[in-house]
Structure formats: C-alpha cells, structure tokens
Motif scaffolding. Structure first.
Motif, PDB file in Angstrom:
ATOM      1  N   UNK B  22     -34.838  64.655 -20.373  1.00  0.00           N
ATOM      2  CA  UNK B  22     -33.739  65.239 -19.616  1.00  0.00           C
ATOM      3  C   UNK B  22     -32.680  64.189 -19.323  1.00  0.00           C
ATOM      4  N   UNK B  23     -33.097  62.980 -19.021  1.00  0.00           N
ATOM      5  CA  UNK B  23     -32.110  61.974 -18.646  1.00  0.00           C
ATOM      6  C   UNK B  23     -32.122  60.751 -19.546  1.00  0.00           C
ATOM      7  N   UNK B  24     -33.352  60.336 -19.895  1.00  0.00           N
ATOM      8  CA  UNK B  24     -33.426  59.125 -20.690  1.00  0.00           C
ATOM      9  C   UNK B  24     -32.868  59.410 -22.090  1.00  0.00           C
ATOM     10  N   UNK B 129     -28.565  59.668  -5.283  1.00  0.00           N
ATOM     11  CA  UNK B 129     -28.685  61.054  -5.734  1.00  0.00           C
ATOM     12  C   UNK B 129     -28.170  61.219  -7.158  1.00  0.00           C
ATOM     13  N   UNK B 133     -32.830  58.706  -7.708  1.00  0.00           N
ATOM     14  CA  UNK B 133     -33.787  57.686  -7.263  1.00  0.00           C
ATOM     15  C   UNK B 133     -34.682  58.284  -6.188  1.00  0.00           C
ATOM     16  N   UNK B 134     -35.994  58.138  -6.360  1.00  0.00           N
ATOM     17  CA  UNK B 134     -36.937  58.757  -5.435  1.00  0.00           C
ATOM     18  C   UNK B 134     -37.634  57.737  -4.552  1.00  0.00           C
ATOM     19  N   UNK B 135     -37.930  56.593  -5.127  1.00  0.00           N
ATOM     20  CA  UNK B 135     -38.800  55.660  -4.403  1.00  0.00           C
ATOM     21  C   UNK B 135     -38.189  54.260  -4.380  1.00  0.00           C
ATOM     22  N   UNK B 151     -36.350  54.719 -17.084  1.00  0.00           N
ATOM     23  CA  UNK B 151     -36.350  55.038 -15.660  1.00  0.00           C
ATOM     24  C   UNK B 151     -37.773  55.199 -15.193  1.00  0.00           C
ATOM     25  N   UNK B 192     -42.045  56.924 -10.925  1.00  0.00           N
ATOM     26  CA  UNK B 192     -41.794  55.840  -9.989  1.00  0.00           C
ATOM     27  C   UNK B 192     -42.788  55.919  -8.831  1.00  0.00           C
ATOM     28  N   UNK B 195     -42.364  53.896  -1.589  1.00  0.00           N
ATOM     29  CA  UNK B 195     -41.943  54.656  -0.409  1.00  0.00           C
ATOM     30  C   UNK B 195     -40.815  55.584  -0.842  1.00  0.00           C
ATOM     31  N   UNK B 196     -40.633  56.674  -0.125  1.00  0.00           N
ATOM     32  CA  UNK B 196     -39.489  57.528  -0.419  1.00  0.00           C
ATOM     33  C   UNK B 196     -38.207  56.764  -0.085  1.00  0.00           C
ATOM     34  N   UNK B 197     -37.154  57.017  -0.846  1.00  0.00           N
ATOM     35  CA  UNK B 197     -35.849  56.442  -0.508  1.00  0.00           C
ATOM     36  C   UNK B 197     -35.398  57.087   0.809  1.00  0.00           C
ATOM     37  N   UNK B 198     -34.935  56.265   1.739  1.00  0.00           N
ATOM     38  CA  UNK B 198     -34.637  56.785   3.085  1.00  0.00           C
ATOM     39  C   UNK B 198     -33.216  57.327   3.166  1.00  0.00           C
ATOM     40  N   UNK B 199     -33.012  58.446   2.478  1.00  0.00           N
ATOM     41  CA  UNK B 199     -31.693  59.076   2.455  1.00  0.00           C
ATOM     42  C   UNK B 199     -31.344  59.674   3.816  1.00  0.00           C
ATOM     43  N   UNK B 201     -29.199  62.954   5.712  1.00  0.00           N
ATOM     44  CA  UNK B 201     -29.221  64.401   5.411  1.00  0.00           C
ATOM     45  C   UNK B 201     -28.049  64.794   4.528  1.00  0.00           C
TER      46      UNK B 201
END
Lengths: 294, 201
Positions: B22-24, B129, B133-135, B151, B192, B195-199, B201
């Motif tokens: 999908x992305x790579x 976003x 990036x998730x972690x 990725x 990946x 920890x979750x990325x601390x986005x 809201x």
C-alpha cells in the motif's frame, strides 16, 4: 497458537466440582489463619501501577495430575496490559517458567481482550484486573507431603498514557498431596475468567472472508441474526486496528467489514481470531480468505 | 478459455508485488517541517539522497533501549557519514509524554551524543499522520528517487531490554545496505513496535 478451551483444562473438573464446599471454606479459613499454605509473592515495587501475583486454583497439587495456575494482574485505574496481539503498540506479557523437574507448563489461555483507544491508535488488552490461566502438569513420581516451589519470570509492559516495562519474579509454594483437589481462595476468580475465554465456534457455524479492495468482508453464519460483532485478529497487522468495524446483521449471522492493514505485503489466506457477538459472547474463528474480483 | 489467460498463481504474484504494497515502493509524501534550530526542511529538497525518518520519544522505554545502548546514535553517525539525511521526528503533542521544546531537545541531543541531521518538531502530529507513524521508534527510509523503501520497526527484537540490541537484526541498516548495493530491500515492511506515538486529538 494458543489452545483455547472451556472448563478445566487437562484436569478432572468433577473432582473439583464434587468437593464439599462448606467444609472446604472452613478448611480455607483454617489455612488462612495458619499462615496460608499457598504462598505467593508479587515482586512489583511501590511506584508500579500494577501488582502481579502467581496463584493456583487448587490449594494443593496431585502427583501425575494437572492443575491451573494463573498470573494475576491488578492494575491501577487507567492502566492496561496487552493481549497476544497487542494491536498498534505495546507487547504481550511473556513468561519464563522455572519449575521443578518433570513439571510441564502449558500456554496462556488468553481471555477476550478489549479495544483500548489511544487518540488515533487502537491496542488490544486488559484494564482493571485480569487472570492469565496457564495449565501445568505434575509428574507422577512426585512425593506426597512436601511442597513444590514454582517460579515464573514475567516480562510485561503496562501502559496508560505512558508505558512502563516490568519484570516480575513470581513464586508460589504449592503443597503436594495425593487425593481429591481442593480449591484455593482463587477458585472463583478462575471460574469467572473461564467464562471470559473465547469458545470454539460451533461446528454448524460457517465463517468465510472475501478480500475486496482494501477490505476484508468477514461473513459469519451462526443460524441467527447477530446484531453486534467485533473481531480481534490473532495475527498482528492484518487489519487496521483503529478503523471502525462495520457490522451488518444478516438473517442467519452477521457481515463485518474490516479495513486491511497498510503493512500487508502478501495476500492473507486466513483470518484467525476472536469474534465478540452480543452479550459479550466470544468465539474463536478461522475464516479462509478468498480473493474476490477486483 | 481465453479469458483465463492469467493463471491464479500468476495473478497472486502480480497482486503481491503491487496492490498489497500500500505504501512501500510508492512515492513518499512530501512534507515541510521545522527543526529544533528553526530551519525548515522539505522531503523534496533531498531528492538524490537517502532520507531516514525516526519517530522519537525519549521517555518511551523502547526508544530508551536504543539510546541507552548507544545503538541509535551509532546508526545516526554511520549513515549520515555515508550521506544519508537522518531526521529524528517528535510528534508528541504539548502536555503529552515526550513533547519537547526546541531548547530542551537540543540539550538532550548534546547530552546523549545523538547525531541526526536534524530533529523535526511535529507537535501537531501532521507529519506523523502523513506517514502513519504508530510507535516510537517507527522507522521509514526514502530512496534518492523519493520512493519509500522501508517502513516499520528498528529491529527484530520487540522488547525494552537493552541486552537484546547486540543480537538483533537491524532492519534499517539492512535496508540501507541492500539499497545502496543496488539490491532489492529484502524486508521492506515490518510491524513497528514500541510505545504509541503521543498524538494530540
């Protein structure tokens, strides 16, 4: 993969169920007063928001028989640990057993997890308290009368808005006695937890999936209309964990739309996991995936 | 029978090399971000060079594992010396774990002897976003043609244990080595971990 089953795994449920509970309660009170014979020590130090303990369903072990141990996690409000597929972040607890010779530990029986949303991500895990049941088998050569020292090193990650990795060295001194199994004070917790283990889907059910564009369409035919369904895949990154799962009730089941993960490079041949229907009834599914017309 | 010209295995092969990625292997989205020294960077200005994006949260134990072992700093030094542009990206929202002011982050970079090309501050989470990036860590590699070639995780040991670093297969180093040698990246996508990325809201 983890073996899921209800009831008392590898153990005679009748023996436990057949015990006279009134006399047992009395016995347990005596045991409690006399410095309880099933000791367990949590290694968690004070600032840690979770208490971990190694517990046993039975108050004593029987040579040549199996019994259920449990890793009991008591978490402060807002904190969680992870399911075998942790979702977008995190990692599941891992256990390393140090058992006397001849003892054999099985795999963790994972209760049905919850979706835990963290802003734009979704993890799968447990909040509050959770018991991870692990069956162990005792060697027949064990001598009655003594006690076996069971040790587990548990590495786990506990998160709220932040994450803390923990290593707990847990021990349990299990008396060895021939004869019927008697329950420990944890017995009711084991019963409650078993009620939360996903069951095998009945043989009459049919689960199939079709891959369409960027979605898996999972169709579950149970013979009755199912109004709710949430799917938890065993494999990491088959689906977009944070995407809403759309459930469409059918006359004889339910159809669930799952967004495919961006991280998939190869076609998925099976969707295996836990589906939670109405009333929190959870079942293990294994759905073959066909690759529909594009 | 003509319409069955493509056999099923062949179709699967075609699909597996295109639609699932999908992305790579697709052009990486361009961005415009500001670093801790007030300089702005776009991805497109680095066409012709490899670019690494490293999602970062110094208080996350998985990030800590890479920095306490000096592994991340070593990678940054090694690959920037080979001409790679290395961006450390902080997407923690204000008030959440890992959020840093420019001054705080510069002090940290000095303290731990980190050596990225620059640290990009992304408190709005826009860049995070854009790349999904998730972690922390979550690593991305873009080749000189602007195509995303890797990725996922930093390595194959999804733990917080510093002792796991030496024996790990580092996916970022492996992908850069292969790509620079003109080879196909053997592991272009991994899950990946961290920890979750601390986005916000």
């Amino acid at each position: 993969m983890t073996h899921y089953r209800d009831g008392f795994p590898h153990c005679d449920a009748d023996v436990v169920a057949g015990v006279n509970w009134i006399s047992m309660s009395f016995l347990l009170v005596l045991l409690a007063i006399g410095a309880s014979s099933v000791h367990s020590f949590g290694a968690a130090s004070p600032p840690v928001p979770v208490k971990a303990e190694l517990v046993s369903e039975a108050s004593a072990g029987n040579p040549g028989r199996s019994l259920s141990l449990g890793l009991w996690f008591e978490m402060n409000e807002g904190w969680h640990i992870y399911w075998l597929n942790p979702g977008d972040s995190g990692e599941p607890p891992r256990v390393e057993w140090h058992l006397p010779e001849g003892f054999q530990a099985g795999t963790i029986q994972w209760p049905t997890p919850h979706r835990i949303a963290d802003h734009t991500l979704v993890d799968y895990g447990y909040e509050g308290n959770v018991l991870l049941i692990v069956p162990i088998h005792l060697p027949a050569t064990l001598r009655s009368g003594g006690a076996a020292r069971l040790e587990a090193t548990v590495k786990y990650l506990v998160c709220r808005d932040i994450c803390i990795p923990e290593t707990a060295n847990l021990t349990l001194s299990l008396p060895i006695r021939k004869g019927g199994m008697t329950a420990s004070k944890w017995r009711s917790q084991f019963i409650r937890t078993r009620a939360r283990l996903p069951r095998h889907a009945p043989a009459s059910w049919k689960a199939t999936a079709v891959e369409e564009r960027n979605q898996f369409i999972l169709t579950l035919r149970t013979g009755a209309t199912e109004r709710e369904a949430v799917f938890f895949p065993f494999e990491v990154d088959q689906i977009k964990n944070a995407a809403p799962q759309q459930a469409v009730p059918l006359q004889d089941g339910v159809r669930l739309s799952l967004q495919m993960s961006d991280l998939l490079l190869k076609p998925v041949s099976r969707l295996r996991g836990v589906v939670v229907l109405g009333d929190q009834k959870a079942f293990v599914l294994d759905a073959p995936v066909s690759h529909g017309a594009r | 029978m003509k319409r069955y010209y493509f056999s099923i295995p062949m179709v699967l092969l075609l699909l597996s090399t295109s639609l699932w990625a999908v992305r790579v292997n697709a052009p990486a989205p361009d961005f415009n971000a500001t670093d801790t020294n007030g300089n702005t960077h776009t991805l497109s200005q680095y066409r012709g060079k490899y670019v690494v994006l490293e999602w970062h949260n110094r208080l996350c134990p998985y990030t800590h594992k890479q920095y306490a072992s000096d592994n991340m700093q070593r990678l940054q030094k090694e690959w920037t010396q080979k001409g790679v542009i290395w961006f450390t990206v902080i997407s923690s929202a204000p008030g959440r774990q890992g959020y840093m002011t420019a001054a705080e982050e510069n002090a940290y970079v000095q303290q731990v002897h980190a050596a990225p090309t620059a640290v990009l501050l992304d408190p709005s989470g826009q860049l995070g976003h854009l790349y999904g990036a998730k972690t922390t860590p979550n690593m991305f590699i873009i080749n000189p043609q602007g195509v995303l070639i890797y990725e996922g995780a930093i390595d194959d040991r999804p733990t917080t244990d510093v002792a796991d670093v030496p024996g790990a297969t580092n996916y970022v180093a492996q992908a850069l080595e292969e790509a620079m040698a003109g080879e196909k990246v053997s592991v272009p996508v991994t899950r990946p971990y961290g920890c979750s990325v601390k986005y916000g809201d």
